[in-house]
Design a protein around this motif. Sequence first.
Motif, PDB file in Angstrom:
ATOM      1  N   LEU A 125       5.774   0.731 -17.619  1.00 53.48           N
ATOM      2  CA  LEU A 125       4.991   1.922 -17.283  1.00 53.48           C
ATOM      3  C   LEU A 125       3.779   2.073 -18.201  1.00 53.48           C
ATOM      4  CD1 LEU A 125       7.770   4.549 -16.502  1.00 53.48           C
ATOM      5  CD2 LEU A 125       6.206   3.466 -14.878  1.00 53.48           C
ATOM      6  N   LEU A 126       3.938   1.745 -19.482  1.00 50.24           N
ATOM      7  CA  LEU A 126       2.819   1.865 -20.416  1.00 50.24           C
ATOM      8  C   LEU A 126       1.716   0.853 -20.103  1.00 50.24           C
ATOM      9  CD1 LEU A 126       4.671   2.548 -23.793  1.00 50.24           C
ATOM     10  CD2 LEU A 126       3.554   4.185 -22.257  1.00 50.24           C
ATOM     11  N   VAL A 127       2.105  -0.323 -19.638  1.00 53.22           N
ATOM     12  CA  VAL A 127       1.103  -1.315 -19.222  1.00 53.22           C
ATOM     13  C   VAL A 127       0.345  -0.811 -17.999  1.00 53.22           C
ATOM     14  CG1 VAL A 127       0.779  -3.623 -18.267  1.00 53.22           C
ATOM     15  CG2 VAL A 127       2.314  -3.288 -20.211  1.00 53.22           C
ATOM     16  N   VAL A 128       1.066  -0.250 -17.035  1.00 55.06           N
ATOM     17  CA  VAL A 128       0.423   0.309 -15.833  1.00 55.06           C
ATOM     18  C   VAL A 128      -0.515   1.444 -16.218  1.00 55.06           C
ATOM     19  CG1 VAL A 128       0.854   1.543 -13.670  1.00 55.06           C
ATOM     20  CG2 VAL A 128       2.296  -0.400 -14.301  1.00 55.06           C
ATOM     21  N   GLY A 183       4.884   6.607 -12.955  1.00 48.18           N
ATOM     22  CA  GLY A 183       6.263   6.908 -12.621  1.00 48.18           C
ATOM     23  C   GLY A 183       6.912   5.773 -11.863  1.00 48.18           C
ATOM     24  N   VAL A 184       8.209   5.890 -11.694  1.00 45.42           N
ATOM     25  CA  VAL A 184       8.971   4.933 -10.897  1.00 45.42           C
ATOM     26  C   VAL A 184       9.428   5.645  -9.634  1.00 45.42           C
ATOM     27  CG1 VAL A 184      10.989   3.435 -10.797  1.00 45.42           C
ATOM     28  CG2 VAL A 184       9.750   3.707 -12.962  1.00 45.42           C
ATOM     29  N   VAL A 185       8.981   5.149  -8.502  1.00 41.17           N
ATOM     30  CA  VAL A 185       9.331   5.730  -7.209  1.00 41.17           C
ATOM     31  C   VAL A 185      10.005   4.654  -6.371  1.00 41.17           C
ATOM     32  CG1 VAL A 185       8.484   6.914  -5.156  1.00 41.17           C
ATOM     33  CG2 VAL A 185       7.337   7.272  -7.348  1.00 41.17           C
ATOM     34  N   ARG A 186      11.252   4.888  -5.996  1.00 34.55           N
ATOM     35  CA  ARG A 186      12.044   3.917  -5.230  1.00 34.55           C
ATOM     36  C   ARG A 186      12.036   2.538  -5.891  1.00 34.55           C
ATOM     37  NH1 ARG A 186       9.634   7.137  -1.523  1.00 34.55           N
ATOM     38  NH2 ARG A 186       7.879   5.754  -1.204  1.00 34.55           N
ATOM     39  N   GLY A 187      12.159   2.558  -7.226  1.00 27.85           N
ATOM     40  CA  GLY A 187      12.259   1.308  -7.985  1.00 27.85           C
ATOM     41  C   GLY A 187      10.958   0.639  -8.318  1.00 27.85           C
ATOM     42  N   VAL A 188       9.832   1.234  -7.931  1.00 26.31           N
ATOM     43  CA  VAL A 188       8.523   0.604  -8.144  1.00 26.31           C
ATOM     44  C   VAL A 188       7.690   1.434  -9.113  1.00 26.31           C
ATOM     45  CG1 VAL A 188       6.406  -0.188  -7.024  1.00 26.31           C
ATOM     46  CG2 VAL A 188       8.593  -0.380  -5.831  1.00 26.31           C
ATOM     47  N   PRO A 189       7.103   0.830 -10.166  1.00 31.46           N
ATOM     48  CA  PRO A 189       6.215   1.558 -11.073  1.00 31.46           C
ATOM     49  C   PRO A 189       4.869   1.843 -10.392  1.00 31.46           C
ATOM     50  CG  PRO A 189       6.350  -0.737 -11.737  1.00 31.46           C
ATOM     51  CD  PRO A 189       7.302  -0.574 -10.600  1.00 31.46           C
ATOM     52  N   LEU A 190       4.444   3.098 -10.409  1.00 31.79           N
ATOM     53  CA  LEU A 190       3.203   3.504  -9.754  1.00 31.79           C
ATOM     54  C   LEU A 190       2.293   4.233 -10.735  1.00 31.79           C
ATOM     55  CD1 LEU A 190       4.572   4.992  -6.383  1.00 31.79           C
ATOM     56  CD2 LEU A 190       3.741   2.660  -6.807  1.00 31.79           C
ATOM     57  N   LEU A 191       1.007   4.056 -10.535  1.00 32.67           N
ATOM     58  CA  LEU A 191      -0.008   4.730 -11.334  1.00 32.67           C
ATOM     59  C   LEU A 191      -0.527   5.962 -10.606  1.00 32.67           C
ATOM     60  CD1 LEU A 191      -2.066   4.599 -13.786  1.00 32.67           C
ATOM     61  CD2 LEU A 191      -3.553   3.294 -12.247  1.00 32.67           C
ATOM     62  N   LYS A 250       0.813  -1.203   0.000  1.00 33.28           N
ATOM     63  CA  LYS A 250       0.000   0.000   0.000  1.00 33.28           C
ATOM     64  C   LYS A 250       0.851   1.260   0.000  1.00 33.28           C
ATOM     65  CE  LYS A 250      -4.002  -2.025   0.000  1.00 33.28           C
ATOM     66  NZ  LYS A 250      -4.936  -1.886  -1.126  1.00 33.28           N
ATOM     67  N   ARG A 251       0.303   2.310  -0.582  1.00 28.79           N
ATOM     68  CA  ARG A 251       0.980   3.594  -0.631  1.00 28.79           C
ATOM     69  C   ARG A 251       0.498   4.461   0.521  1.00 28.79           C
ATOM     70  NH1 ARG A 251      -0.511   4.180  -6.920  1.00 28.79           N
ATOM     71  NH2 ARG A 251       0.503   6.218  -6.901  1.00 28.79           N
ATOM     72  N   ARG A 252       0.972   5.703   0.525  1.00 25.34           N
ATOM     73  CA  ARG A 252       0.644   6.609   1.630  1.00 25.34           C
ATOM     74  C   ARG A 252      -0.866   6.737   1.830  1.00 25.34           C
ATOM     75  NH1 ARG A 252       1.237  13.073   1.505  1.00 25.34           N
ATOM     76  NH2 ARG A 252      -0.247  12.650  -0.143  1.00 25.34           N
ATOM     77  N   ASP A 253      -1.630   6.770   0.720  1.00 28.23           N
ATOM     78  CA  ASP A 253      -3.091   6.899   0.804  1.00 28.23           C
ATOM     79  C   ASP A 253      -3.783   5.542   0.726  1.00 28.23           C
ATOM     80  OD1 ASP A 253      -2.460   6.362  -1.785  1.00 28.23           O
ATOM     81  OD2 ASP A 253      -3.384   8.152  -2.643  1.00 28.23           O
ATOM     82  N   ASP A 254      -3.032   4.468   1.028  1.00 24.93           N
ATOM     83  CA  ASP A 254      -3.587   3.119   1.118  1.00 24.93           C
ATOM     84  C   ASP A 254      -3.954   2.518  -0.241  1.00 24.93           C
ATOM     85  OD1 ASP A 254      -3.935   1.105   3.017  1.00 24.93           O
ATOM     86  OD2 ASP A 254      -6.107   1.310   2.954  1.00 24.93           O
ATOM     87  N   ARG A 255      -3.379   3.072  -1.313  1.00 27.75           N
ATOM     88  CA  ARG A 255      -3.618   2.504  -2.639  1.00 27.75           C
ATOM     89  C   ARG A 255      -2.574   1.445  -2.971  1.00 27.75           C
ATOM     90  NH1 ARG A 255      -2.911   6.581  -7.067  1.00 27.75           N
ATOM     91  NH2 ARG A 255      -1.745   7.840  -5.562  1.00 27.75           N
ATOM     92  N   GLY A 256      -2.942   0.547  -3.877  1.00 26.02           N
ATOM     93  CA  GLY A 256      -1.964  -0.351  -4.455  1.00 26.02           C
ATOM     94  C   GLY A 256      -1.192   0.367  -5.550  1.00 26.02           C
ATOM     95  N   PRO A 257      -0.091  -0.203  -6.032  1.00 23.45           N
ATOM     96  CA  PRO A 257       0.734   0.454  -7.046  1.00 23.45           C
ATOM     97  C   PRO A 257      -0.014   0.786  -8.330  1.00 23.45           C
ATOM     98  CG  PRO A 257       1.897  -1.420  -6.102  1.00 23.45           C
ATOM     99  CD  PRO A 257       0.493  -1.485  -5.591  1.00 23.45           C
ATOM    100  N   GLU A 258      -1.007  -0.022  -8.683  1.00 23.29           N
ATOM    101  CA  GLU A 258      -1.711   0.172  -9.954  1.00 23.29           C
ATOM    102  C   GLU A 258      -3.135   0.669  -9.753  1.00 23.29           C
ATOM    103  OE1 GLU A 258      -1.263  -3.193 -12.540  1.00 23.29           O
ATOM    104  OE2 GLU A 258       0.890  -3.354 -12.161  1.00 23.29           O
ATOM    105  N   GLU A 259      -3.363   1.406  -8.678  1.00 19.97           N
ATOM    106  CA  GLU A 259      -4.692   1.973  -8.403  1.00 19.97           C
ATOM    107  C   GLU A 259      -4.700   3.476  -8.633  1.00 19.97           C
ATOM    108  OE1 GLU A 259      -7.015   0.812  -4.841  1.00 19.97           O
ATOM    109  OE2 GLU A 259      -5.350  -0.561  -4.452  1.00 19.97           O
ATOM    110  N   LEU A 260      -5.794   3.956  -9.236  1.00 21.73           N
ATOM    111  CA  LEU A 260      -6.019   5.395  -9.324  1.00 21.73           C
ATOM    112  C   LEU A 260      -6.422   5.943  -7.960  1.00 21.73           C
ATOM    113  CD1 LEU A 260      -8.257   5.691 -12.523  1.00 21.73           C
ATOM    114  CD2 LEU A 260      -5.890   6.460 -12.337  1.00 21.73           C
ATOM    115  N   ARG A 261      -6.243   7.223  -7.784  1.00 22.04           N
ATOM    116  CA  ARG A 261      -6.839   7.891  -6.629  1.00 22.04           C
ATOM    117  C   ARG A 261      -8.366   7.861  -6.776  1.00 22.04           C
ATOM    118  NH1 ARG A 261      -3.406  13.393  -7.005  1.00 22.04           N
ATOM    119  NH2 ARG A 261      -3.419  12.774  -9.188  1.00 22.04           N
TER     120      ARG A 261
END
Length: 247
Positions: free
Chosen positions: A225-228, A173-181, A9-20
Motif C-alpha cells: 500500500l505504501l508503494v502504491v 486501500g484494499v478492496v476485494r483483495g486488490v490494493p487501490l489508489l 479498470k475500476r468503476r470510473d475506468d481507472r487502473g488500480p494505481e491511478e488517481l482520479r
Amino acid sequence: MTAGPTRGKRRDDRGPEELRPLEIIPGAAPYAEGSALIKLGQTHVLCAATVEAKVPRWMLGKGRGWVTAEYSMLPRATKERTPREAAVGKQGGRTVEIQRLIGRCLRAVTDLDALGERQVILDCDVLQADAGTRCAAITGSYVALALACRRLLSEKKIKRDPLRAAVAAVSVGVVRGVPLLDLDYSEDSAADVDFNVVMTDAHAFVELQGTAERNPFTPAVLDELLVVASTGLDVLFAAQRDVLRQG
C-alpha cells in the motif's frame, strides 16, 4: 494479494494505481492571502489561507509563528444534506480530528521561526465530497500556504521562505483483495483495509492513518500500500509544483 477483475479498470475506468482526475486552481478565493481549489474526481475542496499579525496567547513573546486549520463540509456536499455544525452548536469529533490533522501536516513542513509572530489559518471547505476530503484538503492547503508565504516574502514581511518541503496526502486501500489508489466513496465503503498517507516531497512520512475495516492485515500488505501511495503522491507533488511555478 488476490488477482481478480478489479486488477483491470475500476468503476470510473481507472487502473488500480491511478488517481482520479486532478485539478488545482490557484487564487480561487481572491480575498485570501493564498488559496487553491482542488478537484480530485468528484471531491472538491476550497482551501484559503489567512495571515494574521498575531499568534495564540500561549505563543506570545516567543518570536515564532503558528499554522492551524479549520475544516468544514457544506450541507449539500453529500447526496443527503448534512446539518451545519453551527446549527447543532458544536463541532463533531470527525471535524475536530481532520482539522487537527491538516494543521499538524502543514506545521511539519513549516519553519515557524521564519514566520515571526504571525498566524496562518487554513480554511478548508468541502464543496463536494466523494471520499478523500482530508487528503485533498492537505494537498490543496499546502498550495494555499505556499502562495501566502510568497506574498509575505514579496511584501518583505518575512526574510526567508518558511516552507522546508512540500506536503501532500492520498488514500489507499484494499478492496476485494486488490490494493487501490485514491479511493472514491463506493470503494472506501467496501474496503478491507483503508489508509491515508501523508508525505513530504522528500519521501518522508508525516502521518499514517490506517485500519483494518474487516480482517487484520500483514506487513507485506502495508508495504504494498505504501508503494502504491508513493506513486500517487509523486503525481500530486508534480501538480503542486506546476501550479506554484505558474503562479
